[in-house]
Enzyme design. Structure first.
Site, mmCIF file in Angstrom:
data_model
loop_
_atom_site.group_PDB
_atom_site.id
_atom_site.type_symbol
_atom_site.label_atom_id
_atom_site.label_comp_id
_atom_site.label_asym_id
_atom_site.label_seq_id
_atom_site.Cartn_x
_atom_site.Cartn_y
_atom_site.Cartn_z
ATOM 1 N N ASN A 136 -16.962 16.258 -23.531
ATOM 2 C CA ASN A 136 -16.311 17.702 -23.007
ATOM 3 C C ASN A 136 -17.734 18.169 -22.237
ATOM 4 O O ASN A 136 -18.399 18.576 -22.946
ATOM 5 C CB ASN A 136 -16.164 18.550 -24.364
ATOM 6 C CG ASN A 136 -15.789 19.675 -23.891
ATOM 7 O OD1 ASN A 136 -15.568 20.317 -22.734
ATOM 8 N ND2 ASN A 136 -15.338 20.660 -24.972
ATOM 9 N N LYS A 187 -20.706 18.049 -24.615
ATOM 10 C CA LYS A 187 -20.392 17.608 -26.137
ATOM 11 C C LYS A 187 -19.715 16.439 -25.959
ATOM 12 O O LYS A 187 -19.126 15.855 -25.173
ATOM 13 C CB LYS A 187 -19.431 18.604 -26.876
ATOM 14 C CG LYS A 187 -19.992 19.893 -26.919
ATOM 15 C CD LYS A 187 -18.966 20.846 -27.333
ATOM 16 C CE LYS A 187 -19.570 22.519 -27.410
ATOM 17 N NZ LYS A 187 -18.405 23.507 -28.137
ATOM 18 N N ARG A 199 -12.215 15.701 -21.277
ATOM 19 C CA ARG A 199 -11.695 17.135 -21.367
ATOM 20 C C ARG A 199 -11.685 17.921 -19.941
ATOM 21 O O ARG A 199 -12.926 18.050 -19.730
ATOM 22 C CB ARG A 199 -12.141 18.122 -22.364
ATOM 23 C CG ARG A 199 -11.629 19.414 -22.593
ATOM 24 C CD ARG A 199 -12.140 20.404 -23.334
ATOM 25 N NE ARG A 199 -11.571 21.697 -23.232
ATOM 26 C CZ ARG A 199 -12.225 22.711 -23.193
ATOM 27 N NH1 ARG A 199 -13.594 22.938 -22.956
ATOM 28 N NH2 ARG A 199 -11.589 24.023 -23.296
ATOM 29 N N HIS A 202 -6.140 25.736 -24.280
ATOM 30 C CA HIS A 202 -6.083 25.335 -25.713
ATOM 31 C C HIS A 202 -4.994 24.377 -25.999
ATOM 32 O O HIS A 202 -4.597 24.220 -26.981
ATOM 33 C CB HIS A 202 -6.114 26.343 -26.719
ATOM 34 C CG HIS A 202 -7.189 27.498 -26.585
ATOM 35 N ND1 HIS A 202 -7.105 28.725 -27.033
ATOM 36 C CD2 HIS A 202 -8.405 27.453 -26.446
ATOM 37 C CE1 HIS A 202 -8.102 29.424 -26.843
ATOM 38 N NE2 HIS A 202 -8.939 28.250 -26.608
ATOM 39 N N HIS A 219 -4.325 29.872 -32.480
ATOM 40 C CA HIS A 219 -5.715 29.108 -32.160
ATOM 41 C C HIS A 219 -6.666 30.553 -32.127
ATOM 42 O O HIS A 219 -6.741 31.105 -31.245
ATOM 43 C CB HIS A 219 -5.601 28.310 -31.056
ATOM 44 C CG HIS A 219 -7.185 27.942 -30.609
ATOM 45 N ND1 HIS A 219 -7.287 26.503 -30.877
ATOM 46 C CD2 HIS A 219 -8.053 28.301 -30.092
ATOM 47 C CE1 HIS A 219 -8.879 26.389 -30.664
ATOM 48 N NE2 HIS A 219 -9.078 27.356 -30.216
ATOM 49 N N LEU A 220 -7.371 30.766 -33.241
ATOM 50 C CA LEU A 220 -8.238 31.807 -32.981
ATOM 51 C C LEU A 220 -9.568 31.399 -33.325
ATOM 52 O O LEU A 220 -10.196 31.184 -34.463
ATOM 53 C CB LEU A 220 -7.797 32.947 -34.496
ATOM 54 C CG LEU A 220 -6.417 33.031 -34.432
ATOM 55 C CD1 LEU A 220 -6.112 34.319 -35.892
ATOM 56 C CD2 LEU A 220 -6.003 33.707 -33.114
ATOM 57 N N GLY A 221 -10.336 31.519 -32.270
ATOM 58 C CA GLY A 221 -11.658 31.379 -32.284
ATOM 59 C C GLY A 221 -12.363 32.416 -31.106
ATOM 60 O O GLY A 221 -11.889 33.529 -31.512
ATOM 61 N N GLY A 281 -12.585 32.440 -28.460
ATOM 62 C CA GLY A 281 -11.314 32.494 -27.348
ATOM 63 C C GLY A 281 -9.904 32.263 -28.213
ATOM 64 O O GLY A 281 -10.227 31.726 -29.248
ATOM 65 N N ARG A 317 -13.302 38.866 -24.542
ATOM 66 C CA ARG A 317 -11.968 39.183 -23.557
ATOM 67 C C ARG A 317 -10.966 40.040 -24.131
ATOM 68 O O ARG A 317 -10.673 40.028 -25.227
ATOM 69 C CB ARG A 317 -11.303 37.694 -23.186
ATOM 70 C CG ARG A 317 -12.340 36.538 -22.613
ATOM 71 C CD ARG A 317 -11.595 35.444 -22.420
ATOM 72 N NE ARG A 317 -12.181 34.378 -22.154
ATOM 73 C CZ ARG A 317 -12.310 33.068 -22.766
ATOM 74 N NH1 ARG A 317 -11.025 32.658 -23.377
ATOM 75 N NH2 ARG A 317 -13.087 32.075 -22.404
ATOM 76 N N ASP A 333 -18.237 38.365 -33.645
ATOM 77 C CA ASP A 333 -18.376 37.329 -34.820
ATOM 78 C C ASP A 333 -17.337 38.062 -35.873
ATOM 79 O O ASP A 333 -18.131 39.318 -36.457
ATOM 80 C CB ASP A 333 -19.710 37.142 -35.335
ATOM 81 C CG ASP A 333 -20.016 36.292 -36.351
ATOM 82 O OD1 ASP A 333 -18.862 36.163 -37.109
ATOM 83 O OD2 ASP A 333 -20.907 35.402 -36.602
ATOM 84 N N VAL A 363 -11.808 31.299 -36.599
ATOM 85 C CA VAL A 363 -11.486 32.403 -37.355
ATOM 86 C C VAL A 363 -10.208 32.043 -38.015
ATOM 87 O O VAL A 363 -10.120 32.418 -39.315
ATOM 88 C CB VAL A 363 -11.155 33.503 -36.373
ATOM 89 C CG1 VAL A 363 -10.605 34.773 -37.071
ATOM 90 C CG2 VAL A 363 -12.408 33.981 -35.703
ATOM 91 N N GLY A 364 -9.402 31.279 -37.478
ATOM 92 C CA GLY A 364 -8.023 31.040 -38.130
ATOM 93 C C GLY A 364 -8.231 30.129 -39.415
ATOM 94 O O GLY A 364 -7.507 30.365 -40.345
ATOM 95 N N GLU A 401 -9.496 18.785 -31.618
ATOM 96 C CA GLU A 401 -9.348 18.566 -30.079
ATOM 97 C C GLU A 401 -9.859 17.275 -29.821
ATOM 98 O O GLU A 401 -9.106 16.802 -28.824
ATOM 99 C CB GLU A 401 -9.778 19.639 -29.200
ATOM 100 C CG GLU A 401 -9.120 21.126 -29.700
ATOM 101 C CD GLU A 401 -9.673 22.235 -28.914
ATOM 102 O OE1 GLU A 401 -9.307 22.702 -27.901
ATOM 103 O OE2 GLU A 401 -10.611 23.047 -29.563
#
Length: 409
Positions: free
Chosen positions: A18, A25, A102, A191, A219-221, A223, A252, A293, A342-343, A395
């Site tokens: 990635n 990564k 990716r 995502h 999908h809660l990060g 982003g 965003r 955060d 977050v999720g 992912e």
């Protein structure tokens, strides 16, 4: 999903790359068992403070770190290869079956994984205007890896591919068709590897086939995106031409009236670049309360901070609105599932997101929701009409599996 889960016990490792603008990564995965043989990160590429962190299968106690300037992606991947070689797992290992890359944007050209050749590289480059921050970094990783192992199958897996199935009624914006086609304007979604992995994993959690399940994935990060998945196929998603559209995110804005842009140009005398920075980097949660955060926002909210409380309410309101909209799109919903940072970890967000939606069959069990676990799990009450779940995303495993499936085929 490990290869063994798909009925393939053949030996083989897949290296997942990635490549970001200033980072790489990587994970090396043994496909027969799904074991991570190595996980690593090279960050701050091009700076004097570059750092490589490499964790082999033995775990954190065997973690290695090196610092010092890493000039470019080629040097980063060579450093990665040295660390893998130290574990006996170098790029020349006969067990290495393929490298999976990716790539953020595949446009309409790439709707599934593809074996990388010169034509594919050229087409990914042609798509750079659609993802000017992301596709060049992906190309840098691809070009370097191809130089290091030109004989090895290398596969591009696209963030946008899972959303290629959404119907024209959802994909098209209501603007002049000729203009949209000329400039490739449509909803692409992002995502995708996460939404694909999590929607299938949710079906397994429910002990049902993916083709039999309708799922809303959140999908809660930093982003964030939502997807409506019917029978394993995405039919609607919140991100659009770019990752800016949709949910409120860390920095965003998500959905806004397009005329806000014109207003800021005409009245605020802001340039297009200024507005780009505002909406992508200075909006969302950080624009509302100064923090992106969610943990910090929840702490401030608990202490009575009104800005943090309003930011939380706006964030959750948008989530709830998308859940309701996607319920209408799907007609029947079997599960609403939370994933990403977050999720997976913010119980308060999950609880608030479905609060008031009991009429749709949605509720969380307070004890289940508060329990900490790294496993996929239901957090809805027993016997609930619609399951509410937490499913950790993976992912890298999704990219590895798609790569390995392509190579084995």
């Amino acid at each position: 999903m490990a290869a063994s889960e798909a009925g393939d016990s053949s030996p083989g490792h897949v290296l997942v790359l990635n490549s970001g603008s200033s980072s790489v990564k990587y994970q090396l995965i043994e496909m027969a068992t799904g074991t991570r043989l190595a996980v690593g990160l090279v960050e701050r590429i091009g700076e004097s403070t570059s750092r490589l962190v490499h964790t082999p299968a033995a775990g954190e106690e065997a973690r290695r770190e090196r610092t010092g300037r890493v000039a470019d992606h080629e040097e980063a991947l060579r450093a990665m290869a040295e660390e893998l070689s130290a574990d006996g797992l170098g790029l020349d290992s006969p067990e290495l079956a393929a490298i999976g890359h990716r790539v953020v944007h595949g446009g309409r050209s790439f709707t599934e994984p593809v074996l990388i050749d010169d034509h594919v590289v050229a087409e990914i480059e042609r798509l750079v205007p659609l993802a000017p921050l992301h596709n060049p970094a992906g190309l840098a990783g691809i070009r370097t890896a191809r130089r290091l192992r030109p004989d090895l199958p290398q596969v591009a897996v696209f963030d946008t591919a899972f959303h290629a199935a959404i119907p024209p009624a959802a994909a098209r914006y209501a603007i002049d068709v000729a203009t949209a086609d000329r400039h490739r304007i449509r909803r692409y979604g992002f995502h995708g590897t996460s939404h694909a992995y999590v929607s299938r994993a949710t079906a397994r959690l429910l002990d049902r086939a993916p083709s039999d399940v309708n799922v809303i994935v959140l999908h809660l990060g930093n982003g964030a995106s939502a997807a409506a998945v019917r029978g394993g196929r995405c039919v609607e998603t919140s991100m659009g031409l770019t990752p800016l559209e949709g949910l409120v995110m860390g920095t965003r804005s998500g959905d806004i009236d397009p005329a806000v842009v014109f207003h800021l140009m005409r009245v605020g005398k802001m340039s297009a670049d200024d507005i780009d920075v505002l909406l992508n980097k200075k909006s969302g949660l950080v624009g509302l309360c100064g923090d992106n955060d969610v943990r910090e926002i929840l702490r401030r909210r608990a202490e009575g901070d009104p800005e943090a409380a309003l930011a939380f309410d706006i964030y959750v309101h948008r989530l709830r609105k998308y859940i309701g909209a996607y319920y209408a799109v799907l007609g029947r919903v079997d599960a609403v599932v939370f994933t990403a940072g977050v999720g997976e970890h913010a119980a308060a967000v999950r609880e608030a997101a479905v609060a008031g939606l009991e009429g749709l069959g949605l509720a969380v069990d307070a004890e289940r929701n508060a329990a900490r676990s790294g496993a996929a799990r239901l957090i809805s009450p027993a016997g609930a009409r619609v399951a509410v779940a937490v499913v950790p995303t993976d992912e890298e495993m999704e990219i590895a599996q798609q790569t390995y499936t392509w190579v084995k085929a």
